[in-house]
Design an enzyme around this catalytic site. Structure first.
Site, PDB file in Angstrom:
ATOM      1  N   LYS A  14       0.835  -1.206   0.000  1.00 23.87           N
ATOM      2  CA  LYS A  14       0.000   0.000   0.000  1.00 23.87           C
ATOM      3  C   LYS A  14       0.871   1.258   0.000  1.00 23.87           C
ATOM      4  CE  LYS A  14      -2.172  -1.141   3.839  1.00 23.87           C
ATOM      5  NZ  LYS A  14      -1.627  -2.457   4.251  1.00 23.87           N
ATOM      6  N   ARG A  89      -9.528   0.438   8.614  1.00 28.11           N
ATOM      7  CA  ARG A  89      -9.109  -0.922   8.961  1.00 28.11           C
ATOM      8  C   ARG A  89     -10.168  -1.650   9.766  1.00 28.11           C
ATOM      9  NH1 ARG A  89      -3.302   0.216   8.379  1.00 28.11           N
ATOM     10  NH2 ARG A  89      -2.094  -1.700   8.450  1.00 28.11           N
ATOM     11  N   ARG A 128      11.818  -5.916   5.221  1.00 30.75           N
ATOM     12  CA  ARG A 128      11.751  -4.479   5.501  1.00 30.75           C
ATOM     13  C   ARG A 128      12.293  -4.194   6.905  1.00 30.75           C
ATOM     14  NH1 ARG A 128       5.982  -1.492   5.159  1.00 30.75           N
ATOM     15  NH2 ARG A 128       5.614  -2.722   7.024  1.00 30.75           N
ATOM     16  N   ARG A 134      11.715  -0.244  11.619  1.00 29.04           N
ATOM     17  CA  ARG A 134      10.341  -0.401  12.129  1.00 29.04           C
ATOM     18  C   ARG A 134      10.280  -1.582  13.083  1.00 29.04           C
ATOM     19  NH1 ARG A 134       5.526   0.470   7.850  1.00 29.04           N
ATOM     20  NH2 ARG A 134       4.528  -0.805   9.438  1.00 29.04           N
ATOM     21  N   ARG A 146      -0.579  -9.461  13.460  1.00 32.41           N
ATOM     22  CA  ARG A 146      -1.137  -8.447  12.551  1.00 32.41           C
ATOM     23  C   ARG A 146      -2.053  -9.093  11.516  1.00 32.41           C
ATOM     24  NH1 ARG A 146       4.337  -5.481  11.085  1.00 32.41           N
ATOM     25  NH2 ARG A 146       3.201  -4.328   9.486  1.00 32.41           N
TER      26      ARG A 146
HETATM   27  P1  B4P Z   1       4.572  -1.513   2.069  1.00 30.37           P
HETATM   28  O1  B4P Z   1       4.145  -0.845   0.833  1.00 30.37           O
HETATM   29  O2  B4P Z   1       5.432  -0.688   2.973  1.00 30.37           O
HETATM   30  O3  B4P Z   1       3.419  -2.148   2.947  1.00 30.37           O
HETATM   31  P2  B4P Z   1       2.085  -1.565   3.626  1.00 30.37           P
HETATM   32  O4  B4P Z   1       0.988  -2.371   3.017  1.00 30.37           O
HETATM   33  O5  B4P Z   1       2.007  -0.089   3.469  1.00 30.37           O
HETATM   34  O6  B4P Z   1       2.407  -1.911   5.168  1.00 30.37           O
HETATM   35  P3  B4P Z   1       1.696  -1.922   6.613  1.00 30.37           P
HETATM   36  O7  B4P Z   1       0.283  -2.424   6.522  1.00 30.37           O
HETATM   37  O8  B4P Z   1       2.647  -2.700   7.465  1.00 30.37           O
HETATM   38  O9  B4P Z   1       1.749  -0.506   7.214  1.00 30.37           O
HETATM   39  P4  B4P Z   1       0.854   0.559   7.997  1.00 30.37           P
HETATM   40  O10 B4P Z   1       1.802   1.678   8.141  1.00 30.37           O
HETATM   41  O11 B4P Z   1      -0.426   0.840   7.295  1.00 30.37           O
HETATM   42  O12 B4P Z   1       5.349  -2.830   1.616  1.00 30.37           O
HETATM   43  C1  B4P Z   1       5.983  -3.697   2.523  1.00 30.37           C
HETATM   44  C2  B4P Z   1       7.313  -4.180   1.975  1.00 30.37           C
HETATM   45  O13 B4P Z   1       7.126  -4.914   0.769  1.00 30.37           O
HETATM   46  C3  B4P Z   1       8.271  -3.045   1.625  1.00 30.37           C
HETATM   47  O14 B4P Z   1       9.540  -3.394   2.085  1.00 30.37           O
HETATM   48  C4  B4P Z   1       8.234  -2.968   0.108  1.00 30.37           C
HETATM   49  O15 B4P Z   1       9.464  -2.539  -0.439  1.00 30.37           O
HETATM   50  C5  B4P Z   1       7.935  -4.412  -0.282  1.00 30.37           C
HETATM   51  N1  B4P Z   1       7.151  -4.531  -1.514  1.00 30.37           N
HETATM   52  C6  B4P Z   1       6.095  -3.741  -1.891  1.00 30.37           C
HETATM   53  N2  B4P Z   1       5.609  -4.163  -3.089  1.00 30.37           N
HETATM   54  C7  B4P Z   1       6.351  -5.270  -3.453  1.00 30.37           C
HETATM   55  C8  B4P Z   1       6.332  -6.146  -4.581  1.00 30.37           C
HETATM   56  N3  B4P Z   1       5.435  -6.027  -5.580  1.00 30.37           N
HETATM   57  N4  B4P Z   1       7.226  -7.165  -4.604  1.00 30.37           N
HETATM   58  C9  B4P Z   1       8.142  -7.319  -3.612  1.00 30.37           C
HETATM   59  N5  B4P Z   1       8.212  -6.509  -2.519  1.00 30.37           N
HETATM   60  C10 B4P Z   1       7.333  -5.483  -2.445  1.00 30.37           C
HETATM   61  O16 B4P Z   1       0.452  -0.030   9.458  1.00 30.37           O
HETATM   62  C11 B4P Z   1       1.337  -0.215  10.549  1.00 30.37           C
HETATM   63  C12 B4P Z   1       0.574  -0.360  11.902  1.00 30.37           C
HETATM   64  O17 B4P Z   1      -0.058   0.912  12.273  1.00 30.37           O
HETATM   65  C13 B4P Z   1      -0.591  -1.355  11.963  1.00 30.37           C
HETATM   66  O18 B4P Z   1      -0.154  -2.674  12.231  1.00 30.37           O
HETATM   67  C14 B4P Z   1      -1.462  -0.780  13.135  1.00 30.37           C
HETATM   68  O19 B4P Z   1      -0.952  -1.141  14.405  1.00 30.37           O
HETATM   69  C15 B4P Z   1      -1.308   0.731  12.989  1.00 30.37           C
HETATM   70  N6  B4P Z   1      -2.419   1.344  12.197  1.00 30.37           N
HETATM   71  C16 B4P Z   1      -2.253   1.972  10.993  1.00 30.37           C
HETATM   72  N7  B4P Z   1      -3.459   2.390  10.522  1.00 30.37           N
HETATM   73  C17 B4P Z   1      -4.397   2.006  11.440  1.00 30.37           C
HETATM   74  C18 B4P Z   1      -5.826   2.130  11.499  1.00 30.37           C
HETATM   75  N8  B4P Z   1      -6.524   2.718  10.499  1.00 30.37           N
HETATM   76  N9  B4P Z   1      -6.477   1.620  12.569  1.00 30.37           N
HETATM   77  C19 B4P Z   1      -5.810   1.034  13.564  1.00 30.37           C
HETATM   78  N10 B4P Z   1      -4.448   0.874  13.582  1.00 30.37           N
HETATM   79  C20 B4P Z   1      -3.736   1.356  12.518  1.00 30.37           C
END
Ligand code: B4P
Length: 195
Positions: A14, A89, A128, A134, A146
């Site tokens: 994302k 979420r 990551r 992180r 998670r």
């Molecule tokens: P990202 O792109 O960083 O992943 P994400 O989906 O954004 O991550 P996440 O869900 O953990 O984060 P969030 O901050 O929302 O990709 C991950 C990795 O994969 C990277 O290293 C990237 O380089 C690699 N990658 C991407 N695409 C790829 C591909 N095609 N092939 C290979 N590798 C690839 O959430 C973090 C925490 O915050 C949650 O657990 C929760 O505790 C809290 N939180 C956030 N929003 C919340 C909400 N609305 N309600 C309650 N808690 C919340």
């Protein structure tokens, strides 16, 4: 105004795809994860409370994140549209978002849901965790918590938007550019002015 939700499990890409989409479509990026991490870095009371939950793989309470999104919407009155990343979420967050947007005379145009196999997600997050600093990405057991939270609390959000005929599933595995093209195609279909 064109508003979209980028949806998917932790590590589905994302954040990665949001960076590209906001620059292509001129949308305002609202990532609740990024906002929470900024609160942690600033050591605010909210950030300190959120850090413990995040490190344990749990979601932060709905009222906290809904409040954050409410003030972010109010602080960006000139935005041409919003990209919501990692929010909503829970169904309560989705209902609150729908209401907040309706009050502003707008709505969600589409929910793009990235589909990635769980073992691939674990690999990405652990990877990551090696470089990002992180703390929520370093322990495989916490990462599995998670996924449990995602299955139980976040998957019903997909059903919520499916019932509103707004959910589109996109394969989130493979080349990052190919995934970006697939996402862009779905946006262009619904947003002819920006194509
Ligand atoms: P990202 O792109 O960083 O992943 P994400 O989906 O954004 O991550 P996440 O869900 O953990 O984060 P969030 O901050 O929302 O990709 C991950 C990795 O994969 C990277 O290293 C990237 O380089 C690699 N990658 C991407 N695409 C790829 C591909 N095609 N092939 C290979 N590798 C690839 O959430 C973090 C925490 O915050 C949650 O657990 C929760 O505790 C809290 N939180 C956030 N929003 C919340 C909400 N609305 N309600 C309650 N808690 C919340």
């Amino acid at each position: 105004m064109f508003n979209l939700i980028l949806f998917g499990p932790p590590g589905s890409g994302k954040g990665t795809q949001s960076e590209r989409l906001i620059s292509k479509y001129g949308l305002k990026h609202l990532s609740t994860g990024d906002i929470l991490r900024a609160e942690i870095a600033a050591q605010t009371p909210l950030g300190l409370a959120a850090k413990e939950l995040m490190d344990n793989g749990q979601l932060v309470p709905d009222e906290v994140v809904i409040g954050m999104i409410n003030s972010a919407l109010d602080s960006n009155p000139q935005a041409g549209g919003f990209l919501f990343d990692g929010f909503p979420r829970t169904v309560a967050q989705a209902e609150a978002l729908d209401k907040l947007l309706a009050q502003k005379g707008t709505s969600i145009a589409v929910v793009l849901a990235l589909q990635v196999d769980e073992e691939e997600l674990v690999k990405r997050l652990m990877n990551r965790g090696l470089t990002s600093g992180r703390t929520d990405d370093t322990d495989e057991n916490k990462i599995r918590v998670r996924f449990g939270e995602y299955q139980k609390k976040t998957m019903p959000v997909a059903e919520h938007y499916k019932n509103l005929d707004k959910l589109v599933e996109i394969k989130g595995e493979g080349d990052i550019d190919d995934i970006f093209q697939a996402l862009s195609r779905e946006i262009d279909l619904r947003n002819q002015d920006r194509a």
